[in-house]
Design an enzyme around this catalytic site. Structure first.
Site, mmCIF file in Angstrom:
data_model
loop_
_atom_site.group_PDB
_atom_site.id
_atom_site.type_symbol
_atom_site.label_atom_id
_atom_site.label_comp_id
_atom_site.label_asym_id
_atom_site.label_seq_id
_atom_site.Cartn_x
_atom_site.Cartn_y
_atom_site.Cartn_z
ATOM 1 N N CYS A 1 38.778 22.639 29.606
ATOM 2 C CA CYS A 1 37.615 21.926 30.143
ATOM 3 C C CYS A 1 36.389 22.707 29.723
ATOM 4 O O CYS A 1 36.487 23.674 28.973
ATOM 5 C CB CYS A 1 37.724 21.746 31.646
ATOM 6 S SG CYS A 1 37.530 23.275 32.552
ATOM 7 N N ARG B 1 41.914 27.186 30.027
ATOM 8 C CA ARG B 1 42.706 26.928 31.227
ATOM 9 C C ARG B 1 44.193 26.640 30.937
ATOM 10 O O ARG B 1 44.688 25.529 31.169
ATOM 11 C CB ARG B 1 42.058 25.803 32.036
ATOM 12 C CG ARG B 1 40.574 26.068 32.203
ATOM 13 C CD ARG B 1 39.940 25.298 33.278
ATOM 14 N NE ARG B 1 40.352 25.695 34.595
ATOM 15 C CZ ARG B 1 39.843 25.206 35.710
ATOM 16 N NH1 ARG B 1 38.922 24.294 35.644
ATOM 17 N NH2 ARG B 1 40.271 25.610 36.880
ATOM 18 N N ILE C 1 36.391 35.644 34.517
ATOM 19 C CA ILE C 1 37.552 34.760 34.724
ATOM 20 C C ILE C 1 37.645 33.689 33.630
ATOM 21 O O ILE C 1 38.702 33.467 33.058
ATOM 22 C CB ILE C 1 37.492 34.071 36.109
ATOM 23 C CG1 ILE C 1 37.295 35.103 37.232
ATOM 24 C CG2 ILE C 1 38.749 33.222 36.349
ATOM 25 C CD1 ILE C 1 38.465 35.997 37.524
ATOM 26 N N ASN D 1 39.581 22.543 47.013
ATOM 27 C CA ASN D 1 40.720 23.138 46.304
ATOM 28 C C ASN D 1 41.949 23.271 47.187
ATOM 29 O O ASN D 1 43.073 23.296 46.687
ATOM 30 C CB ASN D 1 40.324 24.493 45.702
ATOM 31 C CG ASN D 1 39.410 24.319 44.498
ATOM 32 O OD1 ASN D 1 39.242 23.198 43.994
ATOM 33 N ND2 ASN D 1 38.811 25.401 44.046
ATOM 34 N N ASP E 1 33.571 30.536 40.924
ATOM 35 C CA ASP E 1 32.959 29.248 41.263
ATOM 36 C C ASP E 1 31.549 29.397 41.844
ATOM 37 O O ASP E 1 30.831 28.406 41.982
ATOM 38 C CB ASP E 1 33.846 28.475 42.255
ATOM 39 C CG ASP E 1 35.098 27.923 41.590
ATOM 40 O OD1 ASP E 1 35.183 27.960 40.345
ATOM 41 O OD2 ASP E 1 35.999 27.457 42.310
ATOM 42 N N ARG F 1 32.341 15.545 42.310
ATOM 43 C CA ARG F 1 33.738 15.989 42.403
ATOM 44 C C ARG F 1 33.901 16.991 43.539
ATOM 45 O O ARG F 1 34.991 17.108 44.114
ATOM 46 C CB ARG F 1 34.171 16.655 41.089
ATOM 47 C CG ARG F 1 34.360 15.706 39.925
ATOM 48 C CD ARG F 1 34.926 16.449 38.715
ATOM 49 N NE ARG F 1 35.962 17.361 39.163
ATOM 50 C CZ ARG F 1 36.111 18.621 38.748
ATOM 51 N NH1 ARG F 1 35.303 19.112 37.850
ATOM 52 N NH2 ARG F 1 37.077 19.370 39.222
ATOM 53 N N ARG G 1 42.351 18.531 36.729
ATOM 54 C CA ARG G 1 43.281 19.583 36.298
ATOM 55 C C ARG G 1 44.318 19.894 37.374
ATOM 56 O O ARG G 1 45.468 20.192 37.082
ATOM 57 C CB ARG G 1 42.504 20.851 35.973
ATOM 58 C CG ARG G 1 41.758 20.797 34.664
ATOM 59 C CD ARG G 1 41.200 22.162 34.380
ATOM 60 N NE ARG G 1 42.210 23.174 34.642
ATOM 61 C CZ ARG G 1 43.197 23.493 33.827
ATOM 62 N NH1 ARG G 1 43.280 22.912 32.666
ATOM 63 N NH2 ARG G 1 44.076 24.412 34.156
#
Ligand code: UD1
Length: 442
Positions: free
Chosen positions: A129, A134, A343, A36, A321, A413, A105
């Protein structure tokens, strides 16, 4: 088609991981650069015409997709080992294609740097997604306050700086929620704006601090990154930089959780323990021993593990996450656990897959209630998103028998060559079917 292919659990185009569970893991796992962070640092490189060298880049399909998007805009990109060198003096376009951006994204974050450099950007809406809708309302609202006219047509955000000779105008922005992407987008935009921008209710994630680190190395003037108020004084121009991406806290924690789930001992390095305080506290609460050693953490499981309650929160709280990976651990500890996802609205899809492995879980809205079972059983499961796929791998490592994990397009990913690295510490895990695509081949 051969008989073996007919008997294989793998479809012709789909690869899977095959895991023989209940192997004790032992040794050291190396943590790669943070996905990220790396993605947003790549976007930030567009703010300068000079070369930006990013070291410690993870070899992930998402990075390959971002590189392709940047190349399509005219950015020079090449790899030197684990470093990426980006040069945006040839940036000619401001309209990344939907074909590429729909895969990633984070590509929407480019809207800030493109507006700062050229005063104009056309970026497809990233859309929702699997984990939730989002929205990008906060990104757009902040840009409008900086003097950008925004219109949305046919799923594309067209943005153009109004007046001020095409230069963004510094201003005061109060975010409605501490969105990581909005904070990063607006911080990048503000570096080249006229005057000061103050971002309030900003995200405090380590990746935001890492972005500020690169931007400062490029000559930006930023104060307060890592707190809820960030002040950016715009400059006319940013220059080249050489910068190392921070270690991936989500990958590091995935390994620590895998050690706990398999009742093993692993040393995970390098990592910054302060990036993971909430997770380390939960590992201790369930009964793990967590010891800082050198640049890393060693986790062991001295006795029986017990349930705990956790609630996802923006940093420094427990990261969304890691909710799915931690839930995989909680399926086999003694007692009851409550896991609350605050979230994202649709981030409990892994529950159904864990139930198929024998986990006792009930859901009520955004809460999962787990009753620990002695052992999961290996079956064929699917990782429905990136972190859900990591949760399936952890569950498979802990389960009795053989687990087949599909959904590797998600896993790849965010985790580079996961099976090879886990093999090296004793896991019996292998990939069946097509091999993982190399960087830039995604
Ligand atoms: C980033 C991370 C992702 C992580 C997430 C939350 C990257 C590339 N991805 O995603 O891995 O799961 O942070 O830590 O860095 N929201 C709004 N309006 C907006 C924007 C966001 O309501 O305009 C809400 C979202 O619906 C969500 C919450 O804010 O509920 C967090 O989203 P955000 O921080 O924006 O996530 P991303 O930056 O997309």
């Amino acid at each position: 088609m051969t008989l073996a292919a007919l008997n294989s659990p793998v479809g012709l185009n789909e690869s899977q991981l095959s895991i023989v569970g209940r192997q004790r893991l032992e040794g050291e796992l190396h943590v790669n650069g943070a996905k990220n962070s790396a993605l947003v640092l790549m976007a930030a490189s567009v703010l300068s015409c000079d070369s930006i060298r990013l070291r410690n880049m993870p070899d992930l399909t998402d990075i390959g997709t971002m590189a392709k998007i940047l190349i399509s805009l005219g950015v020079g990109f090449h790899l030197e080992g684990s470093s990426a060198v980006l040069r945006s003096d040839g940036l000619t376009r401001h309209d990344p294609s939907y074909d590429l951006t729909r895969k990633l994204r984070a590509s929407f974050f480019l809207i800030g740097p493109l507006l700062a450099r050229h005063g104009v950007a056309k970026v497809p809406l990233p859309g929702g997604c699997r984990i939730g809708s989002r929205p990008v309302r906060e990104h757009n609202k902040g840009l409008q306050a900086m003097g950008v006219r925004i219109s949305i047509e046919g799923g594309v955000v067209s943005a153009e700086v109004q007046g001020n000779h095409g230069r963004l105008q510094g201003c005061s922005i109060d975010l409605d929620c501490p969105s990581v992407g909005a904070t990063e987008t607006l911080m990048m935009a503000a570096t080249l704006a006229e005057g000061e921008t103050v971002l309030r209710n900003a995200a405090q994630e380590p990746e935001v601090v890492d972005l500020a680190g690169l931007l400062k190395a490029m000559g930006a003037r930023i104060h307060g990154a890592g707190s809820s108020t960030i002040r950016i004084s715009g400059v006319r121009k940013l220059h080249g930089a050489d910068y190392a991406v921070i270690p991936d806290r989500i990958e590091a924690a995935t390994f620590l959780i895998a050690a706990a789930a398999t009742r093993s001992r692993l040393h995970v390095t390098p990592m910054e323990p302060n990036h993971l305080n909430a997770v380390l506290a939960k590992l201790e609460e369930v009964g793990c021993s967590v010891n800082p050693q050198g640049q890393g953490i060693t986790v062991t499981t001295p006795g029986q593990l017990r349930g705990c309650d956790l609630r996802t929160q923006p940093f420094p709280g427990f990261p969304t996450d890691l909710q799915a990976p931690f839930m995989a651990l909680l399926t086999t500890v003694q007692g009851t656990s409550f896991v609350t996802e605050t979230i994202f609205e649709n981030r409990l899809q892994h529950v159904a897959e864990l139930q198929r492995m024998g986990a006792q879980i009930r859901t009520c809205g955004n809460v999962a209630i787990l009753e620990g079972v002695p052992m999961l059983s290996g079956v064929a499961v699917t990782g429905t998103d990136l972190r859900a796929a990591a949760a399936m791998v952890i569950a498979g490592l802990a389960a009795d028998g053989v687990t087949h994990v599909a959904g590797l397009e998600h896993l790849d990913r965010g985790y580079a060559r996961l099976e090879e690295r886990l093999q090296a510490v004793g896991a019996r895990i292998s990939r069946i079917g097509a091999t993982r695509p190399a960087l830039l081949a995604a």
